[in-house]
Design a protein around this motif. Structure first.
Motif: not given
Ligand SMILES: [Zn+2]
Ligand SMILES: [Zn+2]
Length: 373
Positions: A143, A146, A200, A202-203
């Motif tokens: 990712c 992070c 995180c 995002e992931c």
């Molecule tokens: Zn991430």
């Protein structure tokens, strides 16, 4: 009959414990079913070795065996546990705290990412010259938000409280092997030993994420259909710091109706009208470098092959090129007009035996072979 455990392990009767452990470990590696895939008795051999190790690694059992043999152990109520284990991974866990081949993968260890593949399509000319192609493929990569550590940027990563940072949970039990320690990956940190206080966004804290990647790939001259190019470390990201997998670029060379490829040779079929074959002519031959003129000798026979040296495909990684074989396909005229018939009949009447003789240097065998090509 049970074999002598010293003989099974191949150690001297006064071998120190250290040596017994070392020998067994080496033996276990060579008998491991991942190595011994073609030996159906590997598992039995392994269990025999494990049983020998059970006896010799325990000073009390070893002393009894030395004095009274297998019967002595039996009369003491001892029975081997080597046969009770489900899998080799379990046995390695029991003896060494881990499978040397990493089969189980549940101990918080580094895990290599998976391989992936992408296809590219090339024309024969591109395959002959070599080329750069851009490939786009999907993969699970680290990712970017992070950097793979799973924590929202700027938030702390803390030591896992459940496993104390080791990434492993240990369960201890008493068995005939002695104390048996089984380790499993921590269920809170999945073996990392660390947890992100704020995952995180995002992931979701996994540190890995499906993504699309574009890469320029250098295709060497001479590559053939279905060959694969391996790009190390360009596959899926590893876990817990493990290396990435590999990317395989599978090459498809589109069929070219002008050329048949045989190894590094190219075969081309060129039609020559029968009168031109008899009289001699100039024909056009397609090559990888464009069309070329080729002289056809008067009296050329059907199936004659003209070799253009070094005009085939290059051999991958070597300078030498294959040849282009031009097969002259003599075409006999069809659907004749009355006037054409007349001319041919006149020709037929005029032909002598000498006109119809095969070339002198040709044996029956080579004529048949040429006809059958
Ligand atoms: Zn991430
Ligand atoms: Zn943990």
């Amino acid at each position: 009959m049970k074999r002598d455990p010293y003989e099974v392990l191949g150690v001297a009767r006064d071998a120190p414990e250290r040596e017994i452990k070392k020998t067994f470990r080496g033996l276990a590696r060579t008998l491991h079913p991942d190595v011994n895939t073609d030996d159906p008795n590997a598992e039995e051999h392994f269990k025999e070795a494990a049983e020998a190790y059970e006896i010799l690694s325990d000073p009390e059992r070893r002393r009894i065996y030395d004095r009274y043999g297998h019967e002595g152990l039996q009369s003491q109520g001892y029975s081997s546990q080597a046969h009770g284990f489900g899998s080799f991974a379990d046995i390695f866990d029991a003896f060494f705290g881990g499978d040397p081949f990493g089969g189980a993968g549940a101990r918080g260890s580094r895990v290599q990412g998976g391989d992936t593949a992408v296809e590219v399509e090339l024309s024969l000319e591109e395959a002959a010259r070599g080329t750069d192609v851009e490939v786009t493929y999907e993969l699970v990569g680290a990712c970017e938000r992070c950097q793979g550590n799973g924590a929202e940027p700027g938030t702390p990563i803390e030591t896992c409280e459940r496993c104390g940072g080791s990434g492993q949970l240990r369960a201890v039990s008493q068995t005939a092997f002695g104390q048996l320690v089984r380790a499993t990956a921590c269920d809170v940190c999945s073996g990392d030993g660390k947890v992100a206080r704020t995952p995180c966004t995002e992931c979701g804290g996994r540190g890995r994420k499906a993504q699309r990647r574009t890469l320029s790939v250098d295709i060497p001259p001479g590559i053939a259909d279905e060959q694969r190019i391996r790009l190390g470390g360009r596959g899926h990201a590893g876990e817990r710091g493990g290396p990435a997998g590999d990317l395989y670029v599978v090459v498809r060379v589109t069929a070219d109706e002008r050329f048949l490829r045989e190894g590094n040779d190219l075969i081309t079929l060129v039609d020559v009208p029968a009168p031109a074959a008899a009289l001699g002519a100039t024909v056009t031959v397609p090559t990888l470098d464009g069309d070329e003129e080729l002289e056809v000798e008067p009296g050329t026979q059907p199936g004659t092959i003209v070799t253009l040296r070094g005009r085939g495909m290059p051999a991958v990684g070597r300078g030498r090129k294959g040849d282009q074989q031009v097969v002259l396909n003599v075409v006999v005229p069809r659907n004749l007009e009355p006037r054409q018939r007349e001319l041919l009949e006149e020709l037929r009447g005029s032909l002598s035996e000498e006109n119809l003789q095969p070339p002198e240097d040709e044996s029956l065998f080579s004529r048949v072979r040429r006809a059958l090509r």
